[in-house]
Write an enzyme that holds these catalytic residues in place. Structure first.
Site, PDB file in Angstrom:
ATOM      1  N   GLN A 168      -3.295   2.853   5.143  1.00 20.55           N
ATOM      2  CA  GLN A 168      -4.070   1.886   4.362  1.00 20.55           C
ATOM      3  C   GLN A 168      -3.899   0.470   4.905  1.00 20.55           C
ATOM      4  O   GLN A 168      -3.695  -0.477   4.165  1.00 20.55           O
ATOM      5  CB  GLN A 168      -3.644   1.958   2.894  1.00 20.55           C
ATOM      6  N   THR A 197       0.871  -1.170   0.000  1.00 27.30           N
ATOM      7  CA  THR A 197       0.000   0.000   0.000  1.00 27.30           C
ATOM      8  C   THR A 197       0.911   1.224   0.000  1.00 27.30           C
ATOM      9  O   THR A 197       2.068   1.150   0.396  1.00 27.30           O
ATOM     10  CB  THR A 197      -0.933   0.056   1.236  1.00 27.30           C
ATOM     11  N   SER A 198       0.368   2.350  -0.437  1.00 25.31           N
ATOM     12  CA  SER A 198       1.165   3.561  -0.570  1.00 25.31           C
ATOM     13  C   SER A 198       1.451   4.243   0.758  1.00 25.31           C
ATOM     14  O   SER A 198       2.457   4.923   0.905  1.00 25.31           O
ATOM     15  CB  SER A 198       0.463   4.556  -1.498  1.00 25.31           C
ATOM     16  N   THR A 199       0.545   4.095   1.716  1.00 23.58           N
ATOM     17  CA  THR A 199       0.723   4.766   3.002  1.00 23.58           C
ATOM     18  C   THR A 199       0.422   3.813   4.146  1.00 23.58           C
ATOM     19  O   THR A 199      -0.253   2.801   3.972  1.00 23.58           O
ATOM     20  CB  THR A 199      -0.224   5.978   3.139  1.00 23.58           C
TER      21      THR A 199
END
Length: 182
Positions: free
Chosen positions: A13, A8-10
């Site tokens: 999440q 996930t990007s962050t």
């Protein structure tokens, strides 16, 4: 061996990462590498995963965008897998690069994904330009410049750049830029 990769990007999440991991386990992945980092950053777990892969293994991801950020990135990853005699499997697309059809489709799908991203960025730039023209978009507010008066007062009180930066909440470089503007 089936080897999963989830990203996930962050860090916010968490549910998305858990869902990917659950799906990879249900598919039968023996080993799962996971990370929470933007695709434009260094993806250390992906690097570890690609080193771990051996001949006959299949790297499994839930979606293409969890793996590659662009066509060149995708080509590089697939090249690394092929060099080791491994394949790629994307669950959401039921796509497997161990077949000629799978290899064709991965290139088509990757090209379409990159095209969509470029169109989205173009629209975003157009929207920002329009908003700027209408005076609605002013960009990020300058944080350091707005604290110039406070920086100057602390300097007059005899504090050094590091102390000022810490108190005001800006970088030392910003403090020196303000000093330079006297």
């Amino acid at each position: 061996m089936l080897i999963g990769y989830a990203r996930t990007s962050t860090t916010e999440q968490e549910a998305g990462l858990e869902a990917q991991t659950r799906e990879l386990k249900a598919y039968g992945c023996d080993e799962i590498f996971q990370e929470q980092v933007s695709s434009v950053s260094r993806r250390e777990e992906l690097e570890r995963c690609l080193k771990f892969v051996r001949k006959g293994d299949s790297l499994v991801v839930t979606k293409l965008d969890r793996l590659a950020r662009s066509i060149p990135d995708l080509v590089k990853i697939i090249g690394a897998l092929e060099e080791k005699g491994a394949t790629l499997n994307i669950l959401a697309m039921n796509l497997d690069t161990s077949t000629p059809t799978g290899r064709l489709l991965i290139n088509l799908v990757g090209s379409i994904a990159q095209f969509e991203r470029e169109i989205m960025l173009e629209r975003q730039r157009e929207g920002i330009a329009k908003a700027k023209g209408e005076g609605k978009y002013k960009g990020r507010a300058a944080t350091a410049r707005s604290k110039s008066k406070q920086v100057q007062e602390l300097r007059q009180a005899g504090l050094g750049a590091s102390q000022i930066a810490s108190r005001v909440g800006i970088s030392r470089a910003s403090v020196y830029r303000i000093f330079g503007g006297e």
